[in-house]
Design a protein around this motif. Structure first.
Motif: not given
Length: 136
Positions: A126-136
């Protein structure tokens, strides 16, 4: 030489005196608990204490307002922690702030001697997905 060995005991007594480490005033459990509290408080950076309090307060608010649960205690279930992360993400918390709050909740678990829900595969993803969604 063992701690029970007479020579060892005599050596320690002669080096430090027979009552060097004996406090004539008995220590109470409440005083010791206070000392433990002071030691744990001193182990954190002063700036971390309000942040950790804020993390717990936000978690309590989440439990009450979103999950409509008035029973708030440790351990936090991993699924509940994932929902808390989603809640903060939905409220547009910065990823570094969110990670700090997750870390704070992990700290409370470690203090209580509990397994950390912050170390689960689901939360990590979830935390990794959060970072990806924020940076995309």
């Amino acid at each position: 030489m063992s701690f029970a060995d007479r020579t060892f005991q005599e050596t320690i007594t002669s080096l430090h005196g027979s009552h060097a480490n004996i406090n004539p005033i008995p220590t109470t459990p409440s005083k010791l608990a206070s000392i433990v509290h002071d030691l744990l408080s001193a182990s954190l950076q002063k700036s971390s204490v309000p942040t950790y309090r804020r993390a717990w307060k936000l978690y309590e608010e989440f439990q009450i307002s979103v999950l409509q649960s008035s029973h708030i205690s440790l351990p936090v279930l991993p699924a509940t922690l994932a929902l808390f992360v989603a809640h903060l993400f939905d409220r547009r918390y910065a990823s570094c702030t969110l990670n700090t709050y997750v870390s704070a909740l992990g700290y409370f678990h470690r203090l209580a001697g509990l397994q950390e829900p912050t170390k689960t595969f689901t939360l990590f993803r979830c935390l990794k997905g959060m970072v990806r969604l924020v940076t995309n």
